[in-house]
Structure formats: C-alpha cells, structure tokens
Design an enzyme around this catalytic site. Structure first.
Site, PDB file in Angstrom:
ATOM      1  N   ASP A 179       1.051  -1.197  -0.365  1.00 18.48           N
ATOM      2  CA  ASP A 179      -0.067  -0.050  -0.162  1.00 18.48           C
ATOM      3  C   ASP A 179       1.092   1.426   0.145  1.00 18.48           C
ATOM      4  O   ASP A 179       2.430   1.503   0.186  1.00 18.48           O
ATOM      5  CB  ASP A 179      -0.865  -0.370   1.506  1.00 18.48           C
ATOM      6  CG  ASP A 179      -0.035  -0.164   2.680  1.00 18.48           C
ATOM      7  OD1 ASP A 179       0.923  -0.465   2.353  1.00 18.48           O
ATOM      8  OD2 ASP A 179      -1.212   0.544   3.636  1.00 18.48           O
ATOM      9  N   HIS A 490       1.670  -9.056  -3.686  1.00 17.18           N
ATOM     10  CA  HIS A 490       0.809  -8.217  -3.263  1.00 17.18           C
ATOM     11  C   HIS A 490       1.198  -6.890  -2.677  1.00 17.18           C
ATOM     12  O   HIS A 490       1.673  -6.088  -2.270  1.00 17.18           O
ATOM     13  CB  HIS A 490      -0.470  -8.311  -2.148  1.00 17.18           C
ATOM     14  CG  HIS A 490      -1.272  -7.026  -1.557  1.00 17.18           C
ATOM     15  ND1 HIS A 490      -2.155  -8.053  -1.980  1.00 17.18           N
ATOM     16  CD2 HIS A 490      -1.308  -6.207  -0.949  1.00 17.18           C
ATOM     17  CE1 HIS A 490      -3.074  -6.213  -1.493  1.00 17.18           C
ATOM     18  NE2 HIS A 490      -2.841  -5.307  -1.043  1.00 17.18           N
ATOM     19  N   ASP A 534       0.514 -17.835  -4.617  1.00 16.13           N
ATOM     20  CA  ASP A 534       1.680 -16.110  -5.408  1.00 16.13           C
ATOM     21  C   ASP A 534       0.421 -15.857  -6.154  1.00 16.13           C
ATOM     22  O   ASP A 534       1.077 -16.075  -7.238  1.00 16.13           O
ATOM     23  CB  ASP A 534       2.785 -17.769  -6.168  1.00 16.13           C
ATOM     24  CG  ASP A 534       3.889 -16.276  -6.821  1.00 16.13           C
ATOM     25  OD1 ASP A 534       3.484 -15.511  -6.524  1.00 16.13           O
ATOM     26  OD2 ASP A 534       4.728 -16.148  -7.495  1.00 16.13           O
ATOM     27  N   GLU A 543       2.590 -10.306   0.404  1.00 14.72           N
ATOM     28  CA  GLU A 543       2.248  -8.628   0.530  1.00 14.72           C
ATOM     29  C   GLU A 543       3.371  -8.821   0.392  1.00 14.72           C
ATOM     30  O   GLU A 543       4.927  -9.669   1.120  1.00 14.72           O
ATOM     31  CB  GLU A 543       1.947  -8.277   1.552  1.00 14.72           C
ATOM     32  CG  GLU A 543       1.773  -6.218   1.691  1.00 14.72           C
ATOM     33  CD  GLU A 543       0.953  -6.005   2.173  1.00 14.72           C
ATOM     34  OE1 GLU A 543      -0.391  -6.359   2.934  1.00 14.72           O
ATOM     35  OE2 GLU A 543       1.005  -4.434   1.863  1.00 14.72           O
TER      36      GLU A 543
HETATM   37  O1  9MR Z   1       2.510  -6.576   9.286  1.00 15.91           O
HETATM   38  C1  9MR Z   1       1.845  -6.205   9.750  1.00 15.91           C
HETATM   39  C2  9MR Z   1       1.679  -7.798  10.608  1.00 15.91           C
HETATM   40  O2  9MR Z   1       1.967  -7.914  11.840  1.00 15.91           O
HETATM   41  C3  9MR Z   1      -0.271  -7.506  10.991  1.00 15.91           C
HETATM   42  O3  9MR Z   1      -0.376  -8.576  11.473  1.00 15.91           O
HETATM   43  C4  9MR Z   1      -1.258  -6.958   9.809  1.00 15.91           C
HETATM   44  C5  9MR Z   1      -2.601  -6.713  10.214  1.00 15.91           C
HETATM   45  O4  9MR Z   1      -2.607  -5.781  11.051  1.00 15.91           O
HETATM   46  O5  9MR Z   1      -0.484  -6.164   9.156  1.00 15.91           O
HETATM   47  C6  9MR Z   1       0.737  -5.929   8.927  1.00 15.91           C
HETATM   48  O6  9MR Z   1       0.929  -4.914   8.446  1.00 15.91           O
HETATM   49  C7  9MR Z   1       0.463  -4.106   7.139  1.00 15.91           C
HETATM   50  C8  9MR Z   1       0.248  -2.789   7.935  1.00 15.91           C
HETATM   51  O7  9MR Z   1      -0.927  -2.852   8.515  1.00 15.91           O
HETATM   52  C9  9MR Z   1      -0.739  -1.664   6.136  1.00 15.91           C
HETATM   53  N1  9MR Z   1       0.416  -2.113   5.425  1.00 15.91           N
HETATM   54  C10 9MR Z   1       0.634  -3.128   4.999  1.00 15.91           C
HETATM   55  C11 9MR Z   1       1.209  -3.748   6.161  1.00 15.91           C
HETATM   56  C12 9MR Z   1       1.558  -5.798   5.809  1.00 15.91           C
HETATM   57  O8  9MR Z   1       1.243  -6.276   5.539  1.00 15.91           O
END
Ligand code: 9MR
Length: 631
Positions: A179, A490, A534, A543
């Site tokens: 994102d 992602h 994938d 992601e």
């Molecule tokens: O890395 C984060 C993970 O530990 C959490 O469980 C998850 C859900 O809250 O969010 C991950 O972080 C994301 C962040 O909230 C937004 N940008 C992408 C991050 C990676 O997925």
C-alpha cells in the site's frame, strides 16, 4: 495431524524400493553460495544414495552419500536429507545428480554470490520512495512518475489539532508495503535495522553502489537511501515534540500506480508508540550521520530529545485507530519495550546516567524477551546493550548477551531433526513469516558477532537459504532473484504497471497457515511452510513490506560482508560521537523563550524528570517538562 513415524518410515522404505516412482529432487539456495561458506541442500528421497556434484565441464567435484532422512515438521516432509557440500571451494557453476538424474537447479558458487541480492534487497527501498519520479537511469523498466508529493497533508482530528483545513508538508519516505501508507512505527524498526546493517559492516557498505540518484555524493549509498526515510520521519514530529502515528489516506487506494492514487492524505494520531520509536531511531541516526553531515546529525539528536520529552510527559497516550480510517493500524505495540529500546539508544550516544537509571527500572531478563518485530522492540534494546559492553554496565551487558545466545540456541536446537537444515518452527509461519525468519537470522548474526561461533552464522545461512529456495515449494521468495522466484506479490506498482515481472528485490510475506484471505484454501497446519499462494490477491501471504525486507537485507548483507571483509562487528567499537543529550538547547516548547539562561538540561529529581536552567551567576531553577516552574 502429525505425520506419524510409521508413515515416515513407510515413505522412506517405498522410496528405496521403488526409485522410479519417487524420483529424487532437491531444494537449494537458487541464487548462490559463498566460495568459502556453508553449502547445503535438502535432497528428497535420496537417503543412502550418492549425490554427485559436477562442475560445468562435467567433472565430478564431490560425491556425498545422502544421510538419513529427517522430518521437518513445517514442510510436512519426512524424506529430506540434508546434504552438505561445503567442501567444494572453487568458484563456478555446478550441478547435482543422483545416478544419471539431475537434481535441483544449477549451483552458483562465488566470493560475491550474495552481493547481487544484498544490493537488490536494498534497492527495493529506492523503488518504494514516495514523492519522487523514478527515472529509467535508476529504475530501468520499472521507471515511474512521482507519486504522493505529500506537501499538503491535512491534520486528522486524532492528532489533537483543531484547524482541520490547515496542512503540513511531509514529503519523501518509503511506502510501507503493497500500500502507499507511511507509518512511523513500522518505518522506525525498518530504518533502524538498515542503520544497524551499516553500523555493523561499515567497511563493506561504505563503497557499495546501489545506482540511486545520490550515488555520486560522498555519503555511502545505503545511508543516502536511509536518509530519504529519515527526512520524512523528521517531518512527522509536531511542534511540541510528539510524533504523528501515520500518514495515509482514510482508506487504502485501489490497485493503481502511485501518481494515480491522489486521494487526500492525513497525518493521523499522535501517541507515545511512534514517539518513543522515533527517538530511538533518531538517536542512532545522529551517531551514524555525524561523520558525513554534522548539521543533519544535530537535527536528529534534537528531534530525539524533543520526542523523548514529549513521550515522558504523555506516557499514557496510546494510538487508537480512528473509526473513519481503514489503513494499517500498527496499534498495540508492546510500548514499554519501545521505551527500553529508546533509553538504550539515548544512553549509548550520551552516557547520561539518568537514562541508564531509567532503563534499569525495566526488567532485563530472558522471560520478557521475544523476537524483534514492529510490535515488540525488546530485542532491539538487548542488541544495543550487548553489542556495547564497554558503554553499559557489565552485569546488564552480560545479561543481554545471555538472552540473545539463549534465544539463538533455541533456534539451533530445532535443527536436531530437520532435513532442511532450516531453524524455523511451525509457529513461525504466520503473517510475514519471511520477516520473522529474517529477524531470527538477524538475531543469529548478533549471536555470531558476540561469540564468533560459526554455529550461529551457519544457522543464519540456513534461514537465508530457505528464503532463497531451500523450501518445500522450491521458490525464491525474493522477486527477480533465483531460478524460480515468486511472480505475483501484493504490491500496487507491480500490479498496476505494464511490466510482467514484479519490481525486483522484494521478499514476499511468505507462508501463513492462518491466512484468511484468498489464500485460505492453501492453509495447511500439517505443512505450514506450504501455506502460500503466489497471487497478488493474497496480502496475508504475498504482500511485501519494508519491515520484512530490512531484516532480510541485514541477513544477506551481513553474511556477504563478513565473508568479504573476513571480520564481523567489533563490540569494543565506541560511538564516533558523544552527545550531551541533556545539555543540547531545547529546540521546541515553552522553554525556548527563556533565552537568558546559561545552560539548560534534563535532570532526574526524585522520581521526576525536570529541566534545570542555570543562569550566568550559577543560580538554578527547575521546570517540569511542560515548562511550569517548580521552584
Ligand atoms: O505486518 C502487519 C502484521 O503484523 C499485521 O498482523 C497485519 C494486520 O494488521 O498488518 C501488517 O501490516 C500491514 C499494514 O497494516 C499496512 N501496510 C501493509 C502491512 C503488511 O501487510
């Protein structure tokens, strides 16, 4: 369901009895092995058979009889034998065979086998840059227009600001992940990890070129890249010293290129988690940049101190995700671990006793330790203490070291019965498992730095090899590297651009057997390391993120640097600078107005931290951190 020993045995027996049905195969590091380093591959269904390594001319370089197969629970695999071919110490390309059959992929051996991945993992941060065009000269076919200038960012009410039409300028920084958000808590640990990579391997990184716009200046490229994010982080500090939690739109953007994602951005929240974190990072940055840019180094330490003052005065303010915001929350970090980390960093560069006294009020014990992550910064504090034994008191430095070694030994114990030679356990395979793996690798490198015991370096190499292909899916989780790299992360730019292959140098989050997204049907608690899809729809397994790439860069970069320089970090190294934190004039706040004073500094009086002002005649006056005079 656990794989029973009986089934395991049956599989092994049938493999021997019917070799045609159970063709040997192998999983390996698909990128490369260091000429003088550890070289292992997991060979399936080959126990007791000869594995023959041939060079590029077909000459036999080495023959190893595959040892007994061992179960690696996360792979759900009972038939893997760990074959060690470290004896090959001549650079070149090799191929492994069982009988006439090729197994695995071409094996590359070179002195600089990991230099490309090190550069690639760092270049990812360039590709994540906000507020700038990526020209072809540096980005090749991934060239793109500038996105998110972030020069007119609005205050969200959660910041405490009331003029909601006012804007601030907060450009630069790295996009967090797939994102386009910029989140201080996650940026902090990522930036700190990269600063440590440099700090621990200066001789290697000072000349390593990343082909970025700043490559021709006097500053090492890795520090130029990190500064792109530090510059942004500095803009996230409010005028009272507190640090905004994040800068995002209210909801995630759709899958468009950065320049097409133009919704209004906001600074959101202002709380202690981001503020402690910010202070820790700025403290280390002030040391690292001092030889290159004194003014910037000063800016970092003043910012750290102002953040520290704010966080002390607001230590019950936690970030709460506002109801109208749906971007990543990064809430519920274990806040006191961030505070410990910050105190260690501030003490390390200043030697101010009150900071050490505050740090020692928190528990330094194995029981409180957990692997470092954005949520839990305890080990960052332990790293800082243990790698600076001459700065911290001996007993706490010894304890911090024993905590690191105990955790590292725990990881190594999982290698006892493990045909993949990978020190990861089922529980590691959750959201961001490759980040967890890389952080374990980073911890193992610290254990190596502290002891110079090869077993820790070997285990770290095992984790790196896992990410680069020694895994049951035969995948390199690093985009653009290896024979069989993942293709559909992602990651918005990779989805929205016209290039088939994703932006290179990104590690996927990795297998997650508890995923709830489109990869859910791949969840497999009996083969957690196979719970991966994938497909770009899978944010929970596929992601990318700066806090996963940073420890991966630390891992591969350190392994390559140690091999190239023949040494690892010397823990007797002292900071190159010594700041008197408490005597630096406060940059912000009420006290700035009191310009008549000779000096002002933070002092501990009773249980409280206060500001002491001394005038030219030596008279002292004391203020609380909000600027109110005590007497
Ligand atoms: O890395 C984060 C993970 O530990 C959490 O469980 C998850 C859900 O809250 O969010 C991950 O972080 C994301 C962040 O909230 C937004 N940008 C992408 C991050 C990676 O997925």
């Amino acid at each position: 369901m656990k794989i029973s020993k009986t089934i395991a045995k049956a599989l092994t027996i049938s493999a021997i009895a019917t070799p045609a049905l159970f063709a040997a195969t192998a999983f390996q590091n698909q990128v490369g092995y260091l000429t003088n380093g550890l070289k292992q591959m997991a060979v399936i269904d080959a126990a007791g058979k000869d594995v023959v390594f041939k060079d590029s001319e077909g000459n036999v370089a080495l023959t190893i009889t595959a040892p007994e197969a061992e179960t690696w629970i996360p792979a759900g695999d009972t038939a893997a034998s760990l074959v060690d071919f470290s004896e090959i110490k001549t650079a070149g390309t090799y191929q492994a065979y069982v009988g006439d059959e090729k197994i695995g992929h071409p094996i590359v051996i070179a002195d600089d086998a990991l230099e490309g991945v090190t550069k690639g993992a760092l270049k990812f941060f360039y590709f994540q840059r906000a507020s700038t065009e990526l020209p072809e000269e540096f980005a090749g076919k991934y060239a793109r227009a500038a996105g998110h200038p972030d020069t007119a960012v609005k205050y969200h009410a959660s910041t405490g600001h009331t003029d909601l039409d006012a804007t601030i300028s907060s450009p630069k920084g790295w996009y967090d992940a797939g994102d386009y958000g910029k989140y201080v808590v996650n940026s902090g640990i990522s930036t700190y990890t990269l600063l440590q990579l440099y700090q621990h391997n200066k001789d290697y990184f000072k000349d390593l070129k990343l082909n970025i716009p700043e490559s021709n200046n006097e500053i090492p490229d890795i520090l130029d890249e990190i500064k792109w994010n530090l510059d942004w982080m500095l803009t996230m500090q409010d005028t009272d010293g507190g640090v905004f939690h994040k800068l995002t739109t209210k909801q995630f953007a759709s899958n468009v290129m950065p320049e097409k994602a133009t919704s209004q951005r906001y600074v959101i929240g202002k709380a202690q988690e981001a503020t402690w974190n910010f202070a820790a990072v700025m403290a280390l940055a002030s040391e690292i940049y001092q030889p290159y840019d004194e003014e910037f180094a000063k800016k970092c330490i003043v910012a750290a101190e102002a953040a520290y003052r704010w966080a002390i005065a607001n230590s019950t303010t936690y970030f709460v995700q506002p109801s109208d915001v749906g971007t990543g929350s990064y809430t519920s970090a274990v806040e006191w671990t961030t505070r410990m980390w910050m105190l260690a960093e501030m003490y390390r560069i200043s030697g101010e006793q009150h900071l050490l006294d505050s740090l020692k009020k928190w528990p330094i014990t194995r029981k409180k330790a957990a692997l470092q992550s954005w949520q839990h910064n305890y080990m960052l504090c332990m790293f800082s203490i243990a790698t600076n034994p001459d700065i911290f008191e001996k007993d706490i430095a010894d304890t911090a070291k024993s905590i690191i070694l105990d955790m590292a030994d725990g990881y190594i114990s999982s290698l006892d019965t493990n045909g993949y030679g990978v020190p990861l356990v089922k529980e590691d395979f959750m959201w961001g498992s490759n980040g967890i793996a890389s952080n374990k690798g980073m911890l193992l490198i610290h254990a190596y730095i502290l002891t110079k015991d090869e077993k820790y370096l070997s285990a770290a190499i095992g984790i790196m090899d896992y990410i680069l292909g020694r895994n049951p899916l035969d995948l390199s989780y690093l985009t653009g590297f290896g024979v069989n790299p993942i293709m559909n992360p992602h990651h918005r730019p990779s989805r929205a651009d016209t290039v088939v292959a994703p932006v290179p140098g990104m590690i996927a989050g990795g297998p997650n057997y508890k995923s709830t997204d489109c990869s859910k049907s791949y969840n497999n608690p009996n083969a957690a390391a196979k719970s991966y899809y994938d497909n770009s729809c899978s944010y929970a397994t596929n992601e990318v993120a700066i806090n996963w790439n940073a420890p991966f860069a630390y891992l591969v970069g350190s392994i390559q640097a140690i091999a190239a320089t023949g040494k690892s970090y010397d823990v007797t190294t002292k900071p190159e600078t010594h700041y008197q934190i408490a005597s630096i004039p406060f940059a912000k706040g009420n006290l700035r107005k009191a310009s008549f004073q000779e000096s002002q500094r933070l002092v501990v009086r009773g249980q409280a931290i206060q500001v002491e002002l001394k005038d030219r005649s030596g008279n002292k006056r004391y203020f609380n951190l909000k600027g109110k005079q005590i007497h």
